[in-house]
Scaffold this motif. Structure first.
Motif, PDB file in Angstrom:
ATOM      1  N   PRO A   1      55.926  37.197  49.035  1.00 56.43           N
ATOM      2  CA  PRO A   1      55.715  38.618  48.729  1.00 56.43           C
ATOM      3  C   PRO A   1      54.832  38.882  47.517  1.00 56.43           C
ATOM      4  O   PRO A   1      54.293  39.977  47.383  1.00 56.43           O
ATOM      5  N   LEU A   2      54.707  37.899  46.643  1.00 61.72           N
ATOM      6  CA  LEU A   2      54.003  38.127  45.384  1.00 61.72           C
ATOM      7  C   LEU A   2      52.647  37.428  45.374  1.00 61.72           C
ATOM      8  O   LEU A   2      52.451  36.405  46.032  1.00 61.72           O
ATOM      9  N   ALA A   3      51.739  38.000  44.630  1.00 63.57           N
ATOM     10  CA  ALA A   3      50.416  37.414  44.439  1.00 63.57           C
ATOM     11  C   ALA A   3      49.913  37.842  43.075  1.00 63.57           C
ATOM     12  O   ALA A   3      50.318  38.887  42.543  1.00 63.57           O
ATOM     13  N   ALA A   4      49.059  37.054  42.500  1.00 66.07           N
ATOM     14  CA  ALA A   4      48.517  37.369  41.178  1.00 66.07           C
ATOM     15  C   ALA A   4      47.844  38.743  41.194  1.00 66.07           C
ATOM     16  O   ALA A   4      47.093  39.072  42.120  1.00 66.07           O
ATOM     17  N   ASN A   5      48.166  39.540  40.175  1.00 65.62           N
ATOM     18  CA  ASN A   5      47.591  40.879  39.991  1.00 65.62           C
ATOM     19  C   ASN A   5      47.979  41.861  41.099  1.00 65.62           C
ATOM     20  O   ASN A   5      47.323  42.895  41.258  1.00 65.62           O
ATOM     21  N   LYS A   6      49.038  41.556  41.838  1.00 70.23           N
ATOM     22  CA  LYS A   6      49.484  42.491  42.872  1.00 70.23           C
ATOM     23  C   LYS A   6      50.105  43.732  42.252  1.00 70.23           C
ATOM     24  O   LYS A   6      50.092  44.816  42.847  1.00 70.23           O
ATOM     25  N   VAL A   7      50.660  43.580  41.057  1.00 66.55           N
ATOM     26  CA  VAL A   7      51.241  44.696  40.310  1.00 66.55           C
ATOM     27  C   VAL A   7      50.565  44.761  38.951  1.00 66.55           C
ATOM     28  O   VAL A   7      50.350  43.724  38.309  1.00 66.55           O
TER      29      VAL A   7
ATOM     30  N   ILE B   1      63.196  31.195  44.726  1.00 67.37           N
ATOM     31  CA  ILE B   1      62.752  31.577  46.069  1.00 67.37           C
ATOM     32  C   ILE B   1      61.379  32.236  46.007  1.00 67.37           C
ATOM     33  O   ILE B   1      60.461  31.901  46.770  1.00 67.37           O
ATOM     34  N   LEU B   2      61.196  33.167  45.076  1.00 67.19           N
ATOM     35  CA  LEU B   2      59.948  33.922  45.000  1.00 67.19           C
ATOM     36  C   LEU B   2      58.763  33.053  44.603  1.00 67.19           C
ATOM     37  O   LEU B   2      57.622  33.345  44.972  1.00 67.19           O
ATOM     38  N   THR B   3      59.019  32.006  43.842  1.00 66.46           N
ATOM     39  CA  THR B   3      57.923  31.130  43.405  1.00 66.46           C
ATOM     40  C   THR B   3      57.904  29.818  44.182  1.00 66.46           C
ATOM     41  O   THR B   3      57.096  28.936  43.867  1.00 66.46           O
ATOM     42  N   GLY B   4      58.767  29.675  45.181  1.00 73.27           N
ATOM     43  CA  GLY B   4      58.931  28.392  45.853  1.00 73.27           C
ATOM     44  C   GLY B   4      58.221  28.238  47.184  1.00 73.27           C
ATOM     45  O   GLY B   4      58.438  27.234  47.870  1.00 73.27           O
ATOM     46  N   PHE B   5      57.399  29.185  47.571  1.00 67.00           N
ATOM     47  CA  PHE B   5      56.680  29.059  48.838  1.00 67.00           C
ATOM     48  C   PHE B   5      55.588  27.997  48.701  1.00 67.00           C
ATOM     49  O   PHE B   5      54.681  28.141  47.871  1.00 67.00           O
ATOM     50  N   VAL B   6      55.694  26.941  49.499  1.00 67.45           N
ATOM     51  CA  VAL B   6      54.719  25.855  49.460  1.00 67.45           C
ATOM     52  C   VAL B   6      54.328  25.479  50.886  1.00 67.45           C
ATOM     53  O   VAL B   6      54.969  25.894  51.853  1.00 67.45           O
ATOM     54  N   GLN B   7      53.281  24.698  50.993  1.00 69.72           N
ATOM     55  CA  GLN B   7      52.869  24.210  52.302  1.00 69.72           C
ATOM     56  C   GLN B   7      53.930  23.242  52.837  1.00 69.72           C
ATOM     57  O   GLN B   7      54.415  22.395  52.101  1.00 69.72           O
ATOM     58  N   PRO B   8      54.318  23.375  54.102  1.00 75.11           N
ATOM     59  CA  PRO B   8      55.323  22.463  54.651  1.00 75.11           C
ATOM     60  C   PRO B   8      54.801  21.044  54.694  1.00 75.11           C
ATOM     61  O   PRO B   8      53.600  20.818  54.911  1.00 75.11           O
TER      62      PRO B   8
ATOM     63  N   PHE C   1      50.968  45.817  35.186  1.00 71.05           N
ATOM     64  CA  PHE C   1      52.008  46.158  34.222  1.00 71.05           C
ATOM     65  C   PHE C   1      51.451  47.077  33.142  1.00 71.05           C
ATOM     66  O   PHE C   1      50.351  46.849  32.616  1.00 71.05           O
ATOM     67  N   ASP C   2      52.228  48.098  32.811  1.00 69.48           N
ATOM     68  CA  ASP C   2      51.773  49.106  31.852  1.00 69.48           C
ATOM     69  C   ASP C   2      51.645  48.558  30.435  1.00 69.48           C
ATOM     70  O   ASP C   2      50.899  49.123  29.620  1.00 69.48           O
ATOM     71  N   ASP C   3      52.398  47.472  30.114  1.00 70.77           N
ATOM     72  CA  ASP C   3      52.339  46.926  28.756  1.00 70.77           C
ATOM     73  C   ASP C   3      51.339  45.774  28.647  1.00 70.77           C
ATOM     74  O   ASP C   3      51.361  45.010  27.676  1.00 70.77           O
ATOM     75  N   ASN C   4      50.475  45.635  29.663  1.00 73.21           N
ATOM     76  CA  ASN C   4      49.408  44.627  29.677  1.00 73.21           C
ATOM     77  C   ASN C   4      49.931  43.192  29.777  1.00 73.21           C
ATOM     78  O   ASN C   4      49.193  42.247  29.469  1.00 73.21           O
ATOM     79  N   THR C   5      51.176  43.028  30.208  1.00 70.98           N
ATOM     80  CA  THR C   5      51.676  41.685  30.497  1.00 70.98           C
ATOM     81  C   THR C   5      50.859  41.092  31.636  1.00 70.98           C
ATOM     82  O   THR C   5      50.536  41.776  32.605  1.00 70.98           O
ATOM     83  N   LYS C   6      50.515  39.820  31.521  1.00 73.50           N
ATOM     84  CA  LYS C   6      49.704  39.166  32.549  1.00 73.50           C
ATOM     85  C   LYS C   6      50.454  39.156  33.874  1.00 73.50           C
ATOM     86  O   LYS C   6      51.607  38.720  33.940  1.00 73.50           O
ATOM     87  N   SER C   7      49.824  39.642  34.911  1.00 76.51           N
ATOM     88  CA  SER C   7      50.493  39.817  36.202  1.00 76.51           C
ATOM     89  C   SER C   7      50.345  38.562  37.067  1.00 76.51           C
ATOM     90  O   SER C   7      49.669  38.569  38.096  1.00 76.51           O
ATOM     91  N   THR C   8      51.001  37.484  36.645  1.00 73.51           N
ATOM     92  CA  THR C   8      51.026  36.261  37.441  1.00 73.51           C
ATOM     93  C   THR C   8      52.211  36.308  38.399  1.00 73.51           C
ATOM     94  O   THR C   8      53.131  37.129  38.246  1.00 73.51           O
ATOM     95  N   VAL C   9      52.201  35.430  39.382  1.00 76.60           N
ATOM     96  CA  VAL C   9      53.335  35.350  40.309  1.00 76.60           C
ATOM     97  C   VAL C   9      54.606  35.018  39.541  1.00 76.60           C
ATOM     98  O   VAL C   9      55.680  35.589  39.803  1.00 76.60           O
ATOM     99  N   GLU C  10      54.507  34.101  38.580  1.00 69.23           N
ATOM    100  CA  GLU C  10      55.685  33.695  37.805  1.00 69.23           C
ATOM    101  C   GLU C  10      56.246  34.861  37.002  1.00 69.23           C
ATOM    102  O   GLU C  10      57.465  35.065  36.952  1.00 69.23           O
ATOM    103  N   ASN C  11      55.384  35.644  36.354  1.00 72.90           N
ATOM    104  CA  ASN C  11      55.862  36.782  35.564  1.00 72.90           C
ATOM    105  C   ASN C  11      56.461  37.861  36.455  1.00 72.90           C
ATOM    106  O   ASN C  11      57.492  38.455  36.114  1.00 72.90           O
ATOM    107  N   GLN C  12      55.833  38.138  37.574  1.00 71.19           N
ATOM    108  CA  GLN C  12      56.384  39.127  38.502  1.00 71.19           C
ATOM    109  C   GLN C  12      57.758  38.688  38.995  1.00 71.19           C
ATOM    110  O   GLN C  12      58.698  39.493  39.047  1.00 71.19           O
TER     111      GLN C  12
END
Length: 280
Positions: A211-217, A163-170, A219-230
């Protein structure tokens, strides 16, 4: 005659409802590889910590987790468990996390409603005072409580991630109402909104914008903040929230299986010893 008429009417309704029901479908959730799957699976504590941060900085603006207390974060298997503090109420990091959040309370002396820093015994506060306020802030939709969402939805964390990664253009030909968003992994019936060619697209409309976007959060451990990782991290966190004792349950089950195997072996050895000189 009456019974026969009712049966025919029901059969007719079934045929009428058939096409509409067949159009109500969604894409199957993406199958993810989680550290906690399988009989020996465990939660990844670093992932849970990142997932908590995504929930706190993004999801908590709309979604409550009314069944989770701050002290749960420091319990064994939790995101901030520290063996030096077997009592999670003594965990200084958990205390610090709770203190940063304001919760509603009543002044013991005046009886007035006040706000105070949360303690470890407090539950995660709701972002809205009541259901009416929640609906008013979300275009009439009620954001679900996320405490046990990973167990309440078929597919669990796979479904949440999808759901979180499934937002696409209709697709062209699909009319989307204002305040709604198309998501192929969200269940719904799009037949009455479809004017395009071919079959009705899978999925449905959800009242939550992406709700998610790249670099929106960060991460303290320097994990890449992509939509998929979030999405992956918060899905794991919500799985932990829904089943915080999973690791203990699996350890108990493994111990029980080992005990039963040993007990079975002893029983068989005893049987062979007692009846070895007796003809069968």
């Amino acid at each position: 005659m009456l019974r026969k008429g009712l049966m025919l009417a029901a059969l007719g309704l079934a045929f009428v409802a058939g096409p509409a029901l067949s159009a109500t479908s969604k894409e199957e959730p993406k199958e993810m590889d989680w550290s906690f799957t399988g009989p020996l699976g465990k939660y990844d504590q670093a992932q849970l910590q990142r997932g908590y941060k995504v929930y706190r900085e993004v999801c908590s603006a709309c979604h409550a987790m009314s069944l989770v207390s701050f002290r749960n974060l420091g319990e064994k298997g939790g995101p901030f468990y520290d063996p030096k503090y077997p009592n999670p109420n003594d965990n200084p990091y958990v205390k610090s996390l709770a203190k940063d959040i304001q919760v509603s309370d009543i002044d013991n002396e005046t009886g007035d409603a006040i706000k105070r820093p949360a303690g470890t015994a407090d539950r995660f506060p709701s972002p809205f005072a009541n259901e009416a306020a929640a609906r008013a802030s979300n275009g009439g939709a009620l954001p679900p409580d996320l405490s046990v969402i990973a167990k309440a939805r078929e597919g669990g964390p796979d479904y949440i991630y999808s759901i979180l990664t499934g937002f696409v253009q209709p697709p062209a030909g699909l009319t989307v109402s204002p305040g709604k968003y198309y998501n192929p992994y969200f269940p719904g019936d799009l037949s009455s909104f479809w004017t395009g060619k071919g079959e009705v697209p899978k999925g449905g409309f959800i009242g939550m914008p992406p709700p998610l976007a790249a670099n929106k959060v960060t991460f303290d451990d320097n994990t890449k903040s992509t939509v998929e990782n979030q999405a992956r991290d918060v899905s794991a966190f919500l799985m932990w929230a829904a089943e915080p004792k999973m690791e203990q349950r699996k350890q108990f089950g493994l111990g029980a299986m080992i005990y039963l195997l040993i007990f079975t072996g002893l029983l068989y050895a005893s049987y062979r010893r007692i009846w070895r000189n007796v003809a069968h």
